[in-house]
Structure formats: C-alpha cells, structure tokens
Scaffold this motif. Sequence first.
Motif, PDB file in Angstrom:
ATOM      1  N   LEU A   1      -6.086  -7.260  -9.239  1.00 46.14           N
ATOM      2  CA  LEU A   1      -6.616  -7.719 -10.528  1.00 46.14           C
ATOM      3  C   LEU A   1      -5.543  -7.663 -11.616  1.00 46.14           C
ATOM      4  O   LEU A   1      -5.445  -8.551 -12.465  1.00 46.14           O
ATOM      5  CB  LEU A   1      -7.828  -6.869 -10.936  1.00 46.14           C
ATOM      6  N   HIS A   2      -4.710  -6.623 -11.566  1.00 46.68           N
ATOM      7  CA  HIS A   2      -3.641  -6.478 -12.561  1.00 46.68           C
ATOM      8  C   HIS A   2      -2.647  -7.640 -12.466  1.00 46.68           C
ATOM      9  O   HIS A   2      -2.139  -8.113 -13.493  1.00 46.68           O
ATOM     10  CB  HIS A   2      -2.919  -5.140 -12.364  1.00 46.68           C
ATOM     11  N   ALA A   3      -2.396  -8.116 -11.249  1.00 48.52           N
ATOM     12  CA  ALA A   3      -1.503  -9.270 -11.050  1.00 48.52           C
ATOM     13  C   ALA A   3      -2.057 -10.513 -11.736  1.00 48.52           C
ATOM     14  O   ALA A   3      -1.329 -11.474 -12.012  1.00 48.52           O
ATOM     15  CB  ALA A   3      -1.307  -9.538  -9.555  1.00 48.52           C
ATOM     16  N   ARG A   4      -3.366 -10.512 -12.028  1.00 45.50           N
ATOM     17  CA  ARG A   4      -4.013 -11.646 -12.679  1.00 45.50           C
ATOM     18  C   ARG A   4      -4.232 -11.387 -14.164  1.00 45.50           C
ATOM     19  O   ARG A   4      -4.996 -12.080 -14.825  1.00 45.50           O
ATOM     20  CB  ARG A   4      -5.358 -11.929 -11.994  1.00 45.50           C
ATOM     21  N   GLY A   5      -3.581 -10.332 -14.687  1.00 39.82           N
ATOM     22  CA  GLY A   5      -3.639 -10.076 -16.117  1.00 39.82           C
ATOM     23  C   GLY A   5      -4.735  -9.126 -16.561  1.00 39.82           C
ATOM     24  O   GLY A   5      -4.956  -8.937 -17.755  1.00 39.82           O
ATOM     25  N   PHE A   6      -5.437  -8.506 -15.608  1.00 37.39           N
ATOM     26  CA  PHE A   6      -6.493  -7.560 -15.975  1.00 37.39           C
ATOM     27  C   PHE A   6      -5.929  -6.151 -16.123  1.00 37.39           C
ATOM     28  O   PHE A   6      -4.795  -5.881 -15.768  1.00 37.39           O
ATOM     29  CB  PHE A   6      -7.624  -7.582 -14.932  1.00 37.39           C
ATOM     30  N   SER A   7      -6.788  -5.252 -16.573  1.00 39.63           N
ATOM     31  CA  SER A   7      -6.386  -3.865 -16.827  1.00 39.63           C
ATOM     32  C   SER A   7      -5.927  -3.159 -15.547  1.00 39.63           C
ATOM     33  O   SER A   7      -6.414  -3.450 -14.461  1.00 39.63           O
ATOM     34  CB  SER A   7      -7.575  -3.112 -17.425  1.00 39.63           C
ATOM     35  N   GLN A   8      -5.006  -2.208 -15.709  1.00 40.78           N
ATOM     36  CA  GLN A   8      -4.540  -1.401 -14.578  1.00 40.78           C
ATOM     37  C   GLN A   8      -5.476  -0.226 -14.309  1.00 40.78           C
ATOM     38  O   GLN A   8      -5.347   0.453 -13.303  1.00 40.78           O
ATOM     39  CB  GLN A   8      -3.144  -0.847 -14.878  1.00 40.78           C
TER      40      GLN A   8
ATOM     41  N   ASN B   1      -6.073  -0.919  -4.262  1.00 42.87           N
ATOM     42  CA  ASN B   1      -5.718  -2.280  -3.860  1.00 42.87           C
ATOM     43  C   ASN B   1      -6.389  -3.307  -4.784  1.00 42.87           C
ATOM     44  O   ASN B   1      -5.768  -4.277  -5.226  1.00 42.87           O
ATOM     45  CB  ASN B   1      -6.130  -2.523  -2.404  1.00 42.87           C
ATOM     46  N   LEU B   2      -7.658  -3.047  -5.086  1.00 41.22           N
ATOM     47  CA  LEU B   2      -8.423  -3.978  -5.923  1.00 41.22           C
ATOM     48  C   LEU B   2      -7.845  -4.056  -7.334  1.00 41.22           C
ATOM     49  O   LEU B   2      -7.628  -5.148  -7.874  1.00 41.22           O
ATOM     50  CB  LEU B   2      -9.883  -3.499  -5.976  1.00 41.22           C
ATOM     51  N   VAL B   3      -7.541  -2.907  -7.908  1.00 40.32           N
ATOM     52  CA  VAL B   3      -7.039  -2.883  -9.283  1.00 40.32           C
ATOM     53  C   VAL B   3      -5.625  -3.477  -9.345  1.00 40.32           C
ATOM     54  O   VAL B   3      -5.257  -4.134 -10.330  1.00 40.32           O
ATOM     55  CB  VAL B   3      -7.113  -1.454  -9.875  1.00 40.32           C
TER      56      VAL B   3
END
Length: 239
Positions: A171-178, A166-168
């Motif tokens: 974060l991915h929705a905000r442009g961070f790594s999957q 859920n956390l990743v």
Amino acid sequence: MSLQAIKASCSNCNLRELCLPIGLNEDQMQRIDTIVAVRRKVKRGSLLFHNGEPFSSLYAIRTGFFKTCVATEDGRDQVTGFQMAGEIIGLDGIVNDRHTCDAVALEDAEVCVMPFDRLEELSREVTVLQNHVHKVMSREIVREHGVMLLLGSMRAEERLAAFVLNLVQRLHARGFSQSELVLRMTREEIGSYLGLKLETVSRTFSKFVEDGIVEVKQRHIRILDTDALKRIVNSQRCD
C-alpha cells in the motif's frame, strides 16, 4: 454482473509506473494505449473471472481490491491471494489457457483489460515491455513461494505479522500510509489465506493489541511498533 466499458489511457494514468515499465517512449505508450482500450467495472462481490473460464486477458487493477480463491473438495473457499490497485491479475490462466481460480472484488473495482495475444505481440517488438511482463510473472512466482514458506514453517504470530507488513508495504508503494491501513478482507478470509482458523486470527490480533504493537478498530489497523512486527517475523531465524 454490472460491467461498463470505458476508453482507457495508460499514458495519463497515475498508476502507470506500477503497471508498466519505465522508459517507454511516446510512440510505444500510444501503441500500448491501443491495446489497453477497455476498462471494466466490477461490483463488490462480483467475479472478474472464474475457475475454468477460457483465458484471454490480463487485468491491471486501477481501483479496488480483489481476492483469488479456489473451491476445496468439501466446498469451502480457499483464498490464494489478495490483489490491489497497480497490480496485475489473471496470470494463472497463461499455462493452460484457462483460469485456475475465481477472482472476486472485495469492493467496487475497476480494471484495465489487456488482451494477452496483443500484449505478447507488442512485447516481442518492444523489449522493455517483454522484460516487464517477465518481471511481473517472476514476482508472482516469488510471492507464491513466499506464501508456501509462510505456511510451512511459521507460527500464527509470525504469519499474521508477515501478512500485515507485506500489505502495508504494498500500500505504501501506492502512496498510502506506512503505519495505517483498512483491511478490505474479513478475518475469515485472512485465516483462509494464512492457513489459520478465524479464532486464531482474532486471538493473534488481540495479542498484538495487548503488546502495544498495533491498534485495531474493526477493519482499521494502526501499526504502533513496526520493528516489533519485524522482530516477530524474524524470530524463527534466531531460534
């Protein structure tokens, strides 16, 4: 608490798609800009709002990470959620005009202050904004329902796997790594949120490492096998 008010501007914010509905015209964006006129800095470990405080505003997290928590009868902090940049915090205060939890910054953070009465007023005129506010509230209800299911029926491995996924995903929705993330919260705080003891959280992370599912270096986590995490979460459906 060190606070600093700065002029906010939604129209040129790189998180606007996460906070605000898509499809607002220029005039509507300018009207929202006049409502969300202030940003507030919150130092790590400081409170954005506290349990029992009169409710007046919602807060869009611009940078940083928060946890919400309530004090239990025996004086411990029970973590009820973690919130990150692009998410709205403070919805707990709408029902009784008072906040029902503490919101604590897990790192230096900045929020945009959205006075709720003015937001309501504008959302009555701008339908797309009203729909968006309802979606945000609905998402929060669905999230809480998901946590209840998590705590009610899942084993420790399933809870932690679901939490990491859920956390990743957020974060991915905000442009961070999957596949890589830095935990802003302690293992103790994760345990409080998931209804697990600290030792269980640490032991379960160690098992994931042994099984080659993740790499863990202090708060840095690298997911090596996303499918394995998903299989752990879905395993109870196959039992």
